[in-house]
Design a protein around this motif. Structure first.
Motif, PDB file in Angstrom:
ATOM      1  N   LEU A 157       0.890  -1.155   0.000  1.00  0.00           N
ATOM      2  CA  LEU A 157       0.000   0.000   0.000  1.00  0.00           C
ATOM      3  C   LEU A 157       0.924   1.200   0.000  1.00  0.00           C
ATOM      4  N   ARG A 158       0.880   1.980  -1.066  1.00  0.00           N
ATOM      5  CA  ARG A 158       1.782   3.140  -1.194  1.00  0.00           C
ATOM      6  C   ARG A 158       3.227   2.716  -1.009  1.00  0.00           C
ATOM      7  N   GLY A 159       3.562   1.537  -1.505  1.00  0.00           N
ATOM      8  CA  GLY A 159       4.945   1.081  -1.434  1.00  0.00           C
ATOM      9  C   GLY A 159       5.341   0.476  -0.095  1.00  0.00           C
ATOM     10  N   VAL A 160       4.412   0.444   0.867  1.00  0.00           N
ATOM     11  CA  VAL A 160       4.695  -0.152   2.172  1.00  0.00           C
ATOM     12  C   VAL A 160       4.107  -1.555   2.174  1.00  0.00           C
ATOM     13  N   GLU A 161       4.948  -2.552   2.464  1.00  0.00           N
ATOM     14  CA  GLU A 161       4.494  -3.939   2.423  1.00  0.00           C
ATOM     15  C   GLU A 161       3.694  -4.302   3.674  1.00  0.00           C
ATOM     16  N   VAL A 162       2.473  -4.754   3.479  1.00  0.00           N
ATOM     17  CA  VAL A 162       1.599  -5.130   4.598  1.00  0.00           C
ATOM     18  C   VAL A 162       0.988  -6.497   4.318  1.00  0.00           C
ATOM     19  N   GLU A 163       0.354  -7.094   5.334  1.00  0.00           N
ATOM     20  CA  GLU A 163      -0.366  -8.350   5.149  1.00  0.00           C
ATOM     21  C   GLU A 163      -1.846  -8.065   5.335  1.00  0.00           C
ATOM     22  N   ARG A 164      -2.652  -8.688   4.509  1.00  0.00           N
ATOM     23  CA  ARG A 164      -4.084  -8.431   4.581  1.00  0.00           C
ATOM     24  C   ARG A 164      -4.886  -9.720   4.465  1.00  0.00           C
ATOM     25  N   CYS A 165      -6.015  -9.778   5.179  1.00  0.00           N
ATOM     26  CA  CYS A 165      -6.919 -10.911   5.055  1.00  0.00           C
ATOM     27  C   CYS A 165      -8.003 -10.552   4.043  1.00  0.00           C
ATOM     28  N   ALA A 166      -8.114 -11.364   3.005  1.00  0.00           N
ATOM     29  CA  ALA A 166      -9.095 -11.092   1.956  1.00  0.00           C
ATOM     30  C   ALA A 166     -10.516 -11.329   2.466  1.00  0.00           C
ATOM     31  N   VAL A 167     -10.652 -12.102   3.557  1.00  0.00           N
ATOM     32  CA  VAL A 167     -11.971 -12.416   4.107  1.00  0.00           C
ATOM     33  C   VAL A 167     -12.441 -11.326   5.079  1.00  0.00           C
ATOM     34  N   CYS A 168     -11.640 -11.012   6.086  1.00  0.00           N
ATOM     35  CA  CYS A 168     -12.032 -10.023   7.113  1.00  0.00           C
ATOM     36  C   CYS A 168     -11.713  -8.582   6.720  1.00  0.00           C
TER      37      CYS A 168
END
Ligand SMILES: [Zn+2]
Ligand SMILES: [Zn+2]
Length: 153
Positions: free
Chosen positions: A80-91
């Motif tokens: 996101l804007r070049g910042v690496e994050v982890e995301r849950c596609a469900v929640c």
């Protein structure tokens, strides 16, 4: 809820209407994407910038082996804007490592701030075009016709 990064129990907190689950060990934060957007907007407000639009510029998602703290679905890694994050596609929850939230907010605010300045300049330019300063000969037109030098008569 446990930290997807280090497994530590997450500590749920709420500040200014923004709920986040914080990891006391790795300082990571888990929050819903809506709360993430609220946090970025709050950050912007603290910098004196009102975000009209907020674009987090999402990069392509890749699979990880980290479990979602809420539903255990494997998280996806994306930028996101070049910042690496982890995301849950469900929640729709997002996990931010220590410092990533601030980096993300700074980049989003900086981009919006620059866009805002460009927009203000554009507005000023358009306004100048729309209402041009009267040319001197236009102001003198009345004098010209009443002075008898014209060809109207
Ligand atoms: Zn952790
Ligand atoms: Zn989940």
């Amino acid at each position: 809820m446990n930290c997807p990064r280090c497994g530590n129990e997450l500590d749920t907190r709420s500040t200014a209407g923004i709920a986040a689950a914080i990891c006391g060990r790795c300082a990571g934060a888990w929050l819903h994407k809506d709360d993430l957007e609220r946090a970025v907007r709050l950050f912007a407000t603290e910098q004196g910038i009102v975000l009209k639009t907020l674009t987090l510029l999402e990069g392509p998602a890749r699979d990880t082996t980290l479990p979602c703290p809420q539903c255990s679905t494997l998280l996806q890694r994306l930028t996101l804007r070049g910042v690496e994050v982890e995301r849950c596609a469900v929640c729709q929850g997002v996990f931010l490592d220590a410092g990533e939230g601030r980096a993300l907010a700074q980049r989003a605010v900086l981009a919006a701030g620059e866009w805002d300045r460009a927009y203000q300049t554009l507005l000023r330019t358009v306004r100048t075009w729309a209402t041009p300063a009267p040319e001197p000969w236009l102001l003198d037109a009345g004098d010209f016709t009443s002075s008898g030098h014209g060809t109207i008569d």
